[in-house]
Motif scaffolding. Structure first.
Motif, PDB file in Angstrom:
ATOM      1  N   UNK A 253       0.794  -1.148   0.094  1.00  0.00           N
ATOM      2  CA  UNK A 253      -0.180   0.001  -0.054  1.00  0.00           C
ATOM      3  C   UNK A 253       0.784   1.141  -0.018  1.00  0.00           C
ATOM      4  N   UNK A 254       0.450   2.356  -0.805  1.00  0.00           N
ATOM      5  CA  UNK A 254       1.194   3.650  -0.626  1.00  0.00           C
ATOM      6  C   UNK A 254       1.073   4.450   0.808  1.00  0.00           C
ATOM      7  N   UNK A 255      -0.055   3.968   1.201  1.00  0.00           N
ATOM      8  CA  UNK A 255      -0.196   4.615   2.530  1.00  0.00           C
ATOM      9  C   UNK A 255      -0.068   3.639   3.663  1.00  0.00           C
ATOM     10  N   UNK A 256      -1.090   3.632   4.793  1.00  0.00           N
ATOM     11  CA  UNK A 256      -0.969   2.724   5.672  1.00  0.00           C
ATOM     12  C   UNK A 256      -1.351   1.185   5.254  1.00  0.00           C
ATOM     13  N   UNK A 257      -0.991   0.328   6.348  1.00  0.00           N
ATOM     14  CA  UNK A 257      -1.132  -0.909   5.999  1.00  0.00           C
ATOM     15  C   UNK A 257      -2.679  -1.616   6.295  1.00  0.00           C
ATOM     16  N   UNK A 258      -3.474  -0.906   6.676  1.00  0.00           N
ATOM     17  CA  UNK A 258      -4.893  -1.213   7.248  1.00  0.00           C
ATOM     18  C   UNK A 258      -5.620  -1.246   5.994  1.00  0.00           C
ATOM     19  N   UNK A 259      -6.399  -2.386   5.898  1.00  0.00           N
ATOM     20  CA  UNK A 259      -7.450  -2.745   4.909  1.00  0.00           C
ATOM     21  C   UNK A 259      -8.929  -2.994   5.758  1.00  0.00           C
ATOM     22  N   UNK A 260      -9.828  -3.015   4.497  1.00  0.00           N
ATOM     23  CA  UNK A 260     -11.264  -3.484   4.915  1.00  0.00           C
ATOM     24  C   UNK A 260     -11.647  -4.333   3.721  1.00  0.00           C
ATOM     25  N   UNK A 261     -12.875  -5.031   4.170  1.00  0.00           N
ATOM     26  CA  UNK A 261     -13.332  -5.657   3.184  1.00  0.00           C
ATOM     27  C   UNK A 261     -15.041  -4.968   2.885  1.00  0.00           C
ATOM     28  N   UNK A 262     -15.237  -4.760   1.685  1.00  0.00           N
ATOM     29  CA  UNK A 262     -16.418  -4.205   1.209  1.00  0.00           C
ATOM     30  C   UNK A 262     -17.741  -4.917   1.838  1.00  0.00           C
ATOM     31  N   UNK A 263     -18.530  -4.337   2.829  1.00  0.00           N
ATOM     32  CA  UNK A 263     -19.762  -4.861   3.146  1.00  0.00           C
ATOM     33  C   UNK A 263     -20.770  -5.253   2.293  1.00  0.00           C
ATOM     34  N   UNK A 264     -20.716  -4.575   1.124  1.00  0.00           N
ATOM     35  CA  UNK A 264     -21.834  -4.888  -0.212  1.00  0.00           C
ATOM     36  C   UNK A 264     -21.688  -6.193  -0.701  1.00  0.00           C
ATOM     37  N   UNK A 265     -20.281  -6.657  -0.612  1.00  0.00           N
ATOM     38  CA  UNK A 265     -20.082  -8.045  -1.467  1.00  0.00           C
ATOM     39  C   UNK A 265     -19.425  -8.992  -0.731  1.00  0.00           C
ATOM     40  N   UNK A 266     -18.896  -8.688   0.373  1.00  0.00           N
ATOM     41  CA  UNK A 266     -18.061  -9.602   1.178  1.00  0.00           C
ATOM     42  C   UNK A 266     -16.858 -10.058   0.750  1.00  0.00           C
ATOM     43  N   UNK A 267     -16.305  -9.420  -0.345  1.00  0.00           N
ATOM     44  CA  UNK A 267     -15.292 -10.063  -1.171  1.00  0.00           C
ATOM     45  C   UNK A 267     -14.136  -8.773  -1.283  1.00  0.00           C
ATOM     46  N   UNK A 268     -14.495  -8.039  -1.955  1.00  0.00           N
ATOM     47  CA  UNK A 268     -13.336  -6.590  -2.504  1.00  0.00           C
ATOM     48  C   UNK A 268     -12.808  -6.279  -1.044  1.00  0.00           C
ATOM     49  N   UNK A 269     -11.399  -6.304  -1.260  1.00  0.00           N
ATOM     50  CA  UNK A 269     -10.441  -5.673  -0.119  1.00  0.00           C
ATOM     51  C   UNK A 269      -9.875  -4.118  -0.297  1.00  0.00           C
ATOM     52  N   UNK A 270     -10.053  -3.159   0.347  1.00  0.00           N
ATOM     53  CA  UNK A 270      -9.792  -1.802  -0.014  1.00  0.00           C
ATOM     54  C   UNK A 270      -8.634  -1.555   1.002  1.00  0.00           C
TER      55      UNK A 270
END
Length: 296
Positions: A253-270
């Motif tokens: 990641x260009x910024x911080x290492x924190x990520x989350x999973x899109x609750x709309x599809x339960x797949x895509x990690x941002x």
């Protein structure tokens, strides 16, 4: 008179457990003996199912070859103005036409044949007819292919149109992390060596490394042990042994290492902070002398 049981390494006819048709003493005995020495020294050693047989390696090679061809096909057509759904169609049609099956399709409910992760999407992006690739985007295309029951897995980054320098640098450094991780994967080394090599280079260039997701064993199943972290300490983790097959796929990641999973599809990690992310992936085989890249 009492009989003695044959060791698990030897079949009833004295042949090696791996199915090569060779006597155990002429096949895997030396490898197994070396593993036992490391185990007695207190090291974590791979389980038998982490070490692929010659027949399995041959099958995995075939799957990996088609997987590379699929990514090459995507590379021919990916461009500004196309949708990620169009990428999915290319992957599905080319894979099936050439005798394979897209591994992601239906896996744990995943709805598409490939993962397409754009800009701040770290991984597991779902192709969508509404997502149009635009000038300056970076996109990871993650292809996994089944051939005759065996799996290959790899991903590449693509730069769409004119991409700014900071995005290009992220893509290049991530690719170099992969290269260094592969170089660190040596027989009788440790899995932590891979993570240490990837992480050190990423941090040197002030990028963060995603920790929740990583590489994995692959070949007989889509995801197998061991988990491959892209940070770590050299000399730690499971012993690397000839015959092991796994992916190395650093996500920076260009910024911080924190990520989350899109609750709309339960797949895509941002990325948690909306910063750019990049990933490159190979499937590798540990050999007697180093690591062989099976997918590109």
């Amino acid at each position: 008179m009492t009989g003695t049981k044959k060791p698990l390494e030897v079949t009833e006819d004295g042949l090696c457990w791996c199915g090569s048709g060779k006597p155990y003493a002429a096949c895997h005995q030396a490898l197994d003996d070396e593993i036992k020495l490391h185990q007695l020294a207190g090291e974590e050693v791979p389980t038998r199912d982490m070490i692929k047989t010659p027949a399995q390696i041959a099958g995995i090679r075939k799957a990996c070859a088609l997987n590379t061809a699929v990514l090459d096909e995507v590379a021919k057509y990916i461009r500004k103005g196309m949708t990620t759904e169009e990428i999915d169609q290319i992957v599905y049609q080319f894979t099936v036409k050439n005798g394979g099956t897209p591994a992601p399709l239906g896996f744990c409910g995943f709805p598409k044949s490939v993962c397409t992760s754009v800009n701040d999407q770290v991984c597991h992006g779902i192709p969508d007819p509404k997502v149009v690739l635009r000038n300056g985007d970076i996109v990871n295309v993650d292809v996994s292919t089944i051939v005759d029951g065996y799996y290959g897995d790899a991903s590449r980054m693509f730069e769409i149109g004119r991409v700014d320098q900071r995005a290009r640098d992220l893509v290049a450094i991530t690719k170099e992390c992969l290269k260094r991780g592969v170089a660190a994967a040596r027989p009788w080394g440790h899995l932590g060596d891979v993570g240490a090599a990837c992480g050190a280079f990423a941090h040197k260039h002030h990028y963060s490394v995603v920790e929740e997701f990583g590489g994995h064993g692959v070949g007989v199943e889509f995801h197998e042990d061991p988990f491959v972290a892209h940070t770590g300490k050299k000399g730690t983790g499971v012993l690397l042994v000839p015959g092991m097959i796994f992916t190395i796929e650093p996500m920076l990641n260009e910024g911080r290492k924190g990520v989350f999973i899109d609750s709309a599809n339960d797949w895509t990690v941002y990325t948690e902070d909306g910063s750019l992310s990049a990933q490159w992936e190979h499937t590798i085989l540990i050999t007697e002398t180093g690591a062989e890249i099976l997918t590109y």
